[in-house]
Design a protein around this motif. Structure first.
Motif, PDB file in Angstrom:
ATOM      1  N   THR A  85       0.850  -1.193   0.000  1.00  0.00           N
ATOM      2  CA  THR A  85       0.000   0.000   0.000  1.00  0.00           C
ATOM      3  C   THR A  85       0.886   1.244   0.000  1.00  0.00           C
ATOM      4  OG1 THR A  85      -1.681  -1.193   1.262  1.00  0.00           O
ATOM      5  CG2 THR A  85      -1.833   1.226   1.248  1.00  0.00           C
ATOM      6  N   PRO A  86       0.702   2.146  -0.975  1.00  0.00           N
ATOM      7  CA  PRO A  86       1.502   3.373  -0.989  1.00  0.00           C
ATOM      8  C   PRO A  86       1.330   4.160   0.317  1.00  0.00           C
ATOM      9  CG  PRO A  86       0.282   3.133  -3.041  1.00  0.00           C
ATOM     10  CD  PRO A  86      -0.227   2.066  -2.100  1.00  0.00           C
ATOM     11  N   ASN A  87       2.438   4.650   0.863  1.00  0.00           N
ATOM     12  CA  ASN A  87       2.436   5.473   2.069  1.00  0.00           C
ATOM     13  C   ASN A  87       1.786   4.782   3.267  1.00  0.00           C
ATOM     14  OD1 ASN A  87       3.622   7.685   0.597  1.00  0.00           O
ATOM     15  ND2 ASN A  87       1.581   8.064  -0.243  1.00  0.00           N
TER      16      ASN A  87
END
Length: 181
Positions: A85-87
């Motif tokens: 998951t990005p960030n």
């Protein structure tokens, strides 16, 4: 199956009926859905396409609609979190602050593991509810809590809402709360 850890005493509560009874006394809904009905290829998948999210919702349609009818939920979706998951770390920092909502926070875990930290009655204090696939929890509005991932950092959950735009977190400052690992 969910397990509870009471932070003040380190007491652990396990077993579906024991967990349900404890959470009921804390005004928290707990149910268990049959996670094995999810297609095998989705049981350990944490990066999902929109089509796969729809497949999860279709698989649990009966359970979702039953819960929604009983509790007044009007909309639902699927959230998937993992190291892909990005960030993710920034997102978790936002989750990992005690807060309340003006509606229930509901999670039906379909894969992976997560944990709710909830402020209980004065005699109980804060407790952790460790959740895995099949566990369904509804933390009532205005009850201080937060949700985060467990050490595996992977979860897929159905979220149900009353308000169609979703819930908004309201920070809850509590000097009695201590983050624990």
């Amino acid at each position: 199956m969910a397990e509870i850890r009471i932070r003040n005493t380190e007491e652990r509560i396990s077993g579906e009926e024991n967990v349900r009874e404890f959470l009921s006394k804390q005004e928290v809904l707990y149910e268990h859905w049959d996670a094995s009905k999810l297609p095998q290829e989705l049981q350990d998948k944490f990066v999902l396409s929109d089509e796969e999210k729809s497949q999860i919702l279709d698989t649990f349609e009966t359970e979702i609609k039953d819960l929604a009818a009983r509790r007044g939920y009007r909309t639902w979706d699927v959230i998937a979190l993992s190291d892909a998951t990005p960030n993710l770390d920034e997102l978790l920092k936002k989750f990992e602050n005690v807060h309340t909502h003006t509606e229930d926070e509901v999670r039906a875990i379909t894969a992976g593991r997560g944990i709710f930290i909830i402020k209980g009655t004065d005699d109980v204090g804060y407790f952790d509810v460790e959740l895995e696939a099949g566990d369904v929890i509804s933390v009532p509005e205005h009850k201080p809590h937060f949700f985060t991932l467990m050490e595996n950092r992977q979860i897929v959950a159905v979220r149900l809402f009353i308000e169609t735009e979703g819930w908004i977190a309201h920070p809850f400052s509590d000097p009695a709360f201590q983050k624990q690992q």
